[in-house]
Design a protein around this motif. Structure first.
Motif, PDB file in Angstrom:
ATOM      1  N   VAL B   1       0.849  -1.211   0.000  1.00 32.97           N
ATOM      2  CA  VAL B   1       0.000   0.000   0.000  1.00 32.97           C
ATOM      3  C   VAL B   1       0.881   1.256   0.000  1.00 32.97           C
ATOM      4  N   LEU B   2       0.483   2.213  -0.779  1.00 30.67           N
ATOM      5  CA  LEU B   2       1.322   3.403  -0.891  1.00 30.67           C
ATOM      6  C   LEU B   2       0.836   4.535   0.000  1.00 30.67           C
ATOM      7  N   GLY B   3      -0.341   4.371   0.560  1.00 30.63           N
ATOM      8  CA  GLY B   3      -0.886   5.460   1.349  1.00 30.63           C
ATOM      9  C   GLY B   3      -0.598   5.330   2.829  1.00 30.63           C
ATOM     10  N   TYR B   4       0.388   4.539   3.175  1.00 33.23           N
ATOM     11  CA  TYR B   4       0.672   4.297   4.588  1.00 33.23           C
ATOM     12  C   TYR B   4       1.373   5.478   5.250  1.00 33.23           C
ATOM     13  N   VAL B   5       0.865   5.873   6.391  1.00 33.46           N
ATOM     14  CA  VAL B   5       1.490   6.933   7.170  1.00 33.46           C
ATOM     15  C   VAL B   5       1.762   6.391   8.561  1.00 33.46           C
ATOM     16  N   PRO B   6       3.014   6.373   8.978  1.00 33.14           N
ATOM     17  CA  PRO B   6       3.345   5.835  10.309  1.00 33.14           C
ATOM     18  C   PRO B   6       2.656   6.627  11.405  1.00 33.14           C
ATOM     19  N   SER B   7       2.286   5.936  12.451  1.00 37.28           N
ATOM     20  CA  SER B   7       1.569   6.591  13.549  1.00 37.28           C
ATOM     21  C   SER B   7       2.507   7.424  14.409  1.00 37.28           C
ATOM     22  N   GLU B   8       2.159   8.670  14.533  1.00 40.05           N
ATOM     23  CA  GLU B   8       2.967   9.571  15.338  1.00 40.05           C
ATOM     24  C   GLU B   8       2.930   9.182  16.806  1.00 40.05           C
ATOM     25  N   VAL B   9       1.807   8.637  17.250  1.00 39.87           N
ATOM     26  CA  VAL B   9       1.722   8.332  18.673  1.00 39.87           C
ATOM     27  C   VAL B   9       2.588   7.124  19.011  1.00 39.87           C
TER      28      VAL B   9
END
Lengths: 292, 292
Positions: B1-9
DNA sequence: TTGTATGCGTTATCAT
DNA sequence: ATGATAACGCATACAA
């Protein structure tokens, strides 16, 4: 130890709720936005939510990944344009979104706006009733629902009354005091300057009034100016702007309620709330003076 | 998946760094604060930090636990009063703090302020040089370093020049347009109204000019008004405020740099940066008219 | 180089 | 009721 404060980040990870709402606005030095951000912040605070500020600059727009990094429970968008992809993208990732003061084409999210059509209509009626025929327009950007809608219904109503705007008397520009100042300077330089001018919002109107003063054209003596929003600056005596009230604090509160309610019940169908507008008559309008 | 954004928390918990700075300001509808918050936000953004907004209301002050919940890497305080306990409390918990535009007694944290003393001095000199003798003051709150310092050095300099402020011509009030408006109304109602008035900051000055217009006293014809800060509204033609420039954007940038540098090197001794001020002459001052 | 385990601070679950 | 423990999502340290 009595000074212990539990870590929000630990709590957030465990509960997957950050109790933080993202508020995206334009530069705060644009006097419009504080009137939206302030009550938004307050409403969320009252509900136990903290807020994070995101400034959407024209040259450096907010991206999905900034808002979808898991640090936000929801997002309030106040700068959306008609073709914004942000609302769709955020909802696709399961992040509740509410649009405030701006609408987006072909997207079904929660939205709260003012009745721009009615407001623009009333303003058009006011101007022709005062006797104005040579009318100018400093409209907002056509890529914002606010700018577009207000312009469309203003000219449409004018047309119905038999009044038409000359091309060299209309300007479209981003909302900003400085832009209003520039715009009015070009308008009064026209061969036949307008006797009245409609501003896309109050911020533009402030610039128009200020620029007019600078050029020694008196408001409302030589020029009638009407705005839109009724931000608090409009009531300053030095501007005394006749405008239409959108009740921004109420708009903000409603938006916050909508978002909060969606956080509680994620399944709800999107709602669209349009708040009534009313014209507030102050000192920046008058009948046109005798035409040369 | 290209829309992955790592969780800041997740990241925050692991690295114990949230990459988020708390900015505490007063109500944003007070036109002063956007001029600080805006460049602060920008500076942090440029450095890869996000910002959280905290509004410090007089009736509901910000508490330590709100800021010390582990969700902030550092805090910028713009509303500190001379007896604020917040800076001490935060530093005790290891949270880097920088004070902007306000100082706190007996606390050693990073701080960036303008040279209020010099500014006030220059303004006092300007007024007496113009020939004013019946001078009024609408000073800021004495519990703020800004209000206190500007008042002290203004009256002190005046005294040196042989001019003294009459008690019924001085008002002390919180910073706010509305407060300035009220204040000038009481001053012009005095048996012997002032020919010139010093405002604790530009926001008060705007209110003073607006209130004066409302009462048909002309500025600078009947009344000279000088302010402090040089916010952008001061240059609006309708105000054309003579004031002293604090260079707020620079103040904000310096504060951000300080905080960022302390985040990188926590051990540093506290620094105190005082930025130079200069008076900017515009249209709100003149020599006093003939005395009745 | 690639992979796997442990810790971060809190909530929540599951035994006791 | 009270207490131990897994899980949250990521980074880091260490092992392979």
């Amino acid at each position: 130890v009595l000074g212990y404060v539990p870590s929000e980040v630990g709590r957030s990870l465990a509960t997957r709720s950050t109790r933080r709402i993202g508020i995206v606005a334009a530069e705060l030095t644009n006097p419009f936005y504080p009137h939206l951000v302030e009550p938004l912040h307050r409403a969320f605070e009252d509900a136990g939510y903290r807020s994070a500020l995101y400034i959407d600059r024209t040259d450096d727009a907010i991206t999905v990944q900034e808002l979808a990094d898991g640090s936000l429970d929801g997002v309030v968008l106040t700068t959306a344009t008609v073709d914004s992809v942000l609302p769709r993208a955020l909802e696709d990732r399961g992040i509740p979104v509410v649009l405030v003061n701006r609408e987006v084409d072909d997207v079904a999210t929660d939205v709260v706006v003012a009745d721009n059509r009615h407001g623009a209509q009333m303003l058009a009626d006011l101007l022709v009733q005062l006797g104005h025929r040579r009318i100018g327009g400093v409209f907002g950007p056509s890529w914002t629902s606010t700018g577009r809608e207000r312009e469309e219904w203003f000219v449409r109503t004018l047309s119905r009354r038999g009044v038409h705007l000359k091309d060299d008397l209309v300007v479209r520009s981003p909302f900003g005091v400085e832009r209003g100042r520039e715009a009015i300077k070009s308008l009064v330089a026209a061969p036949e300057p307008p006797t009245a001018v409609f501003a896309g919002n109050d911020v533009l109107a402030l610039g128009i009034i200020d620029g007019a003063a600078e050029m020694d054209v008196s408001v409302p003596g030589d020029l009638t100016v009407v705005g839109f929003d009724d931000i608090s600056e409009a009531s300053w005596h030095r501007f005394s702007l006749t405008t239409v009230r959108c009740n921004l604090p109420r708009m903000a509160r409603s938006a916050a309620e909508m978002l909060l309610s969606r956080l509680a019940e994620p399944g709800q169908p999107p709602r669209r709330l349009v708040l009534p507008t009313e014209v507030v008559l102050r000192g920046s309008h008058s009948a046109p003076s005798a035409q040369p």
